[in-house]
Design a protein around this motif. Structure first.
Motif, mmCIF file in Angstrom:
data_model
loop_
_atom_site.group_PDB
_atom_site.id
_atom_site.type_symbol
_atom_site.label_atom_id
_atom_site.label_comp_id
_atom_site.label_asym_id
_atom_site.label_seq_id
_atom_site.Cartn_x
_atom_site.Cartn_y
_atom_site.Cartn_z
ATOM 1 N N MET A 1 0.839 -1.178 0.000
ATOM 2 C CA MET A 1 0.000 0.000 0.000
ATOM 3 C C MET A 1 0.886 1.245 0.000
ATOM 4 O O MET A 1 1.728 1.414 0.888
ATOM 5 C CB MET A 1 -0.894 -0.031 1.237
ATOM 6 N N PRO A 2 0.745 2.106 -0.990
ATOM 7 C CA PRO A 2 1.580 3.313 -1.063
ATOM 8 C C PRO A 2 1.335 4.249 0.122
ATOM 9 O O PRO A 2 0.248 4.299 0.685
ATOM 10 C CB PRO A 2 1.138 3.980 -2.365
ATOM 11 N N LEU A 3 2.373 4.979 0.478
ATOM 12 C CA LEU A 3 2.255 5.960 1.556
ATOM 13 C C LEU A 3 1.456 7.167 1.083
ATOM 14 O O LEU A 3 1.382 7.448 -0.115
ATOM 15 C CB LEU A 3 3.648 6.420 1.992
ATOM 16 N N GLU A 4 0.886 7.879 2.015
ATOM 17 C CA GLU A 4 0.149 9.097 1.684
ATOM 18 C C GLU A 4 1.098 10.115 1.052
ATOM 19 O O GLU A 4 2.249 10.245 1.458
ATOM 20 C CB GLU A 4 -0.469 9.703 2.938
ATOM 21 N N ALA A 5 0.602 10.835 0.057
ATOM 22 C CA ALA A 5 1.423 11.811 -0.668
ATOM 23 C C ALA A 5 1.968 12.885 0.282
ATOM 24 O O ALA A 5 3.118 13.295 0.159
ATOM 25 C CB ALA A 5 0.618 12.444 -1.791
ATOM 26 N N GLY A 6 1.166 13.333 1.223
ATOM 27 C CA GLY A 6 1.608 14.362 2.164
ATOM 28 C C GLY A 6 2.758 13.886 3.031
ATOM 29 O O GLY A 6 3.684 14.643 3.320
ATOM 30 N N LEU A 7 2.720 12.631 3.436
ATOM 31 C CA LEU A 7 3.800 12.073 4.249
ATOM 32 C C LEU A 7 5.073 11.951 3.429
ATOM 33 O O LEU A 7 6.154 12.305 3.886
ATOM 34 C CB LEU A 7 3.395 10.711 4.802
ATOM 35 N N LEU A 8 4.940 11.474 2.211
ATOM 36 C CA LEU A 8 6.109 11.301 1.351
ATOM 37 C C LEU A 8 6.792 12.633 1.038
ATOM 38 O O LEU A 8 8.008 12.692 0.898
ATOM 39 C CB LEU A 8 5.711 10.591 0.058
ATOM 40 N N GLU A 9 6.023 13.699 0.971
ATOM 41 C CA GLU A 9 6.593 15.029 0.682
ATOM 42 C C GLU A 9 7.499 15.530 1.796
ATOM 43 O O GLU A 9 8.445 16.266 1.531
ATOM 44 C CB GLU A 9 5.475 16.042 0.447
ATOM 45 N N ILE A 10 7.220 15.149 3.030
ATOM 46 C CA ILE A 10 8.018 15.677 4.147
ATOM 47 C C ILE A 10 9.153 14.742 4.560
ATOM 48 O O ILE A 10 10.029 15.146 5.311
ATOM 49 C CB ILE A 10 7.141 16.013 5.373
ATOM 50 N N LEU A 11 9.139 13.499 4.076
ATOM 51 C CA LEU A 11 10.208 12.564 4.413
ATOM 52 C C LEU A 11 11.432 12.810 3.543
ATOM 53 O O LEU A 11 11.311 13.159 2.373
ATOM 54 C CB LEU A 11 9.742 11.124 4.233
ATOM 55 N N ALA A 12 12.603 12.619 4.125
ATOM 56 C CA ALA A 12 13.859 12.767 3.393
ATOM 57 C C ALA A 12 14.843 11.721 3.897
ATOM 58 O O ALA A 12 14.693 11.187 4.995
ATOM 59 C CB ALA A 12 14.436 14.164 3.591
ATOM 60 N N CYS A 13 15.822 11.443 3.102
ATOM 61 C CA CYS A 13 16.863 10.484 3.472
ATOM 62 C C CYS A 13 17.619 11.030 4.683
ATOM 63 O O CYS A 13 18.113 12.156 4.654
ATOM 64 C CB CYS A 13 17.808 10.278 2.293
ATOM 65 N N PRO A 14 17.732 10.243 5.759
ATOM 66 C CA PRO A 14 18.468 10.722 6.930
ATOM 67 C C PRO A 14 19.968 10.900 6.674
ATOM 68 O O PRO A 14 20.625 11.672 7.350
ATOM 69 C CB PRO A 14 18.256 9.629 7.974
ATOM 70 N N ALA A 15 20.508 10.208 5.678
ATOM 71 C CA ALA A 15 21.947 10.286 5.404
ATOM 72 C C ALA A 15 22.323 11.523 4.589
ATOM 73 O O ALA A 15 23.294 12.192 4.901
ATOM 74 C CB ALA A 15 22.403 9.023 4.676
ATOM 75 N N CYS A 16 21.534 11.826 3.523
ATOM 76 C CA CYS A 16 21.934 12.931 2.639
ATOM 77 C C CYS A 16 20.840 13.993 2.461
ATOM 78 O O CYS A 16 21.065 14.975 1.764
ATOM 79 C CB CYS A 16 22.338 12.373 1.273
ATOM 80 N N HIS A 17 19.678 13.772 3.031
ATOM 81 C CA HIS A 17 18.557 14.720 3.009
ATOM 82 C C HIS A 17 17.894 14.882 1.646
ATOM 83 O O HIS A 17 17.172 15.836 1.409
ATOM 84 C CB HIS A 17 18.966 16.084 3.568
ATOM 85 N N ALA A 18 18.124 13.943 0.724
ATOM 86 C CA ALA A 18 17.470 13.959 -0.593
ATOM 87 C C ALA A 18 16.056 13.388 -0.459
ATOM 88 O O ALA A 18 15.758 12.657 0.488
ATOM 89 C CB ALA A 18 18.278 13.125 -1.593
#
Length: 60
Positions: A1-18
C-alpha cells in the motif's frame, strides 16, 4: 500500500537529506533515496517507514 502523498513530501533520506522514492507497492516495500551518490533503500514495516541508516539496504 503506497504511503500518503503528504507524508512522502516531508520525508527525506536521513543520510543525505534527498527526497525519497516510494516503492511500497513492490514485494519488498521500501523507500529509496533519490540522491545521486546515496541510493540507500529504507524498509517499510507494517506501513511504517524505518528511516535508520543502520537498517537501510545499500545500493547494489
Amino acid at each position: 500500500m503506497p504511503l500518503e502523498a503528504g507524508l512522502l513530501e516531508i520525508l527525506a533520506c536521513p543520510a543525505c537529506h534527498a527526497p525519497l522514492s516510494d516503492r511500497t507497492a513492490a514485494d519488498t516495500p521500501e523507500l529509496v533515496c533519490t540522491g545521486k551518490d546515496c541510493g540507500l533503500a529504507y524498509p517499510v514495516r507494517d506501513e511504517i517507514p524505518v528511516l535508520l541508516v543502520d537498517e537501510a539496504r545499500r545500493p547494489a
